[in-house]
Design an enzyme around this catalytic site. Sequence first.
Site, PDB file in Angstrom:
ATOM      1  N   ASN A   1      -4.767   2.340 -13.154  1.00  8.05           N
ATOM      2  CA  ASN A   1      -3.788   1.432 -12.549  1.00  8.05           C
ATOM      3  C   ASN A   1      -2.399   2.042 -12.673  1.00  8.05           C
ATOM      4  OD1 ASN A   1      -2.718  -1.028 -11.469  1.00  8.05           O
ATOM      5  ND2 ASN A   1      -2.162  -1.669 -13.542  1.00  8.05           N
TER       6      ASN A   1
ATOM      7  N   HIS B   1       1.618   0.783 -13.033  1.00  8.36           N
ATOM      8  CA  HIS B   1       2.409  -0.415 -13.346  1.00  8.36           C
ATOM      9  C   HIS B   1       3.890  -0.037 -13.374  1.00  8.36           C
ATOM     10  CE1 HIS B   1       3.230  -4.362 -15.016  1.00  8.36           C
ATOM     11  NE2 HIS B   1       4.054  -3.769 -15.859  1.00  8.36           N
TER      12      HIS B   1
ATOM     13  N   VAL C   1      -4.416  -6.980 -20.160  1.00  5.51           N
ATOM     14  CA  VAL C   1      -3.522  -6.868 -18.996  1.00  5.51           C
ATOM     15  C   VAL C   1      -2.571  -5.691 -19.219  1.00  5.51           C
ATOM     16  CG1 VAL C   1      -1.723  -8.029 -17.649  1.00  5.51           C
ATOM     17  CG2 VAL C   1      -3.667  -9.333 -18.535  1.00  5.51           C
TER      18      VAL C   1
ATOM     19  N   GLY D   1       0.781  -1.236   0.000  1.00  6.27           N
ATOM     20  CA  GLY D   1       0.000   0.000   0.000  1.00  6.27           C
ATOM     21  C   GLY D   1       0.811   1.283   0.000  1.00  6.27           C
TER      22      GLY D   1
ATOM     23  N   GLU E   1      -9.835  -4.130 -21.040  1.00  3.83           N
ATOM     24  CA  GLU E   1     -10.052  -5.562 -20.811  1.00  3.83           C
ATOM     25  C   GLU E   1      -8.770  -6.397 -20.879  1.00  3.83           C
ATOM     26  OE1 GLU E   1     -13.306  -6.803 -23.238  1.00  3.83           O
ATOM     27  OE2 GLU E   1     -14.654  -5.336 -22.326  1.00  3.83           O
TER      28      GLU E   1
END
Length: 213
Positions: free
Chosen positions: A108, A110, A145, A13, A143
């Site tokens: 997201n 990455h 990765v 986190g 949809e």
Amino acid sequence: MVCRIGVLASGRGSNLQALIDALKNGEDSYQIEVVISDKEEAQALIRAKKEQIPNIFINPREFSHKEEFEQAILEVIRKHNCNLICLAGFMRILTPSFINKAGVKIVNIHPSLLPAFPGLNAHQQALDYGVKYSGCTVHFVDEGVDSGPIILQAVVPVEVDDTVETLSQRILKEEHKLYPLAIKLIAEGKVKVEGRKVRISGQVSKWASGRVN
Ligand code: GRF
């Protein structure tokens, strides 16, 4: 209107903490409404609790189908009226059905310069490939990765003697700046998706300044 975010996290986190710290430092374009984890022991839940942010463990084992587990996540997101979902080290691939039903954008972060090295073990992939630069990417979730439209990226050098540990530390420092910035820009309504391209209004190209020709 303040952007109401729901954070999904499975572990340490530290990116959640970066979002919290930005708020503590006066950021007021977003607020964190809820933190959801699929891991009971996730440090992310402890960090949220410390800040009195609603924090919820949803046990995937309690559901016989992934869709039901995801539905439970969506119910919490809806209950908290979130209008943005932020994945911060959430170690599960969301189904297309979740993405379609969410009704809000999902972002997201990455730890590589996408489209290079998507999926798991991005740092190891970068080291194995021998790239001289890596970094991190904030992108919208689609949809696939780690394949959605790219919002922001930051670059770091890769040293010959880097290990996963040293490289991930260097990248993580950038992640902690990039994620709050990306969410602020979205919250301020400055981010527009045009197909695969993301246009950020008011952003002057960083290559423009100081360029001679
Ligand atoms: C980060 O490296 C992030 O890029 C990736 O998962 C890691 C999560 O770290 N998606 P933390 O839980 O935010 O510390």
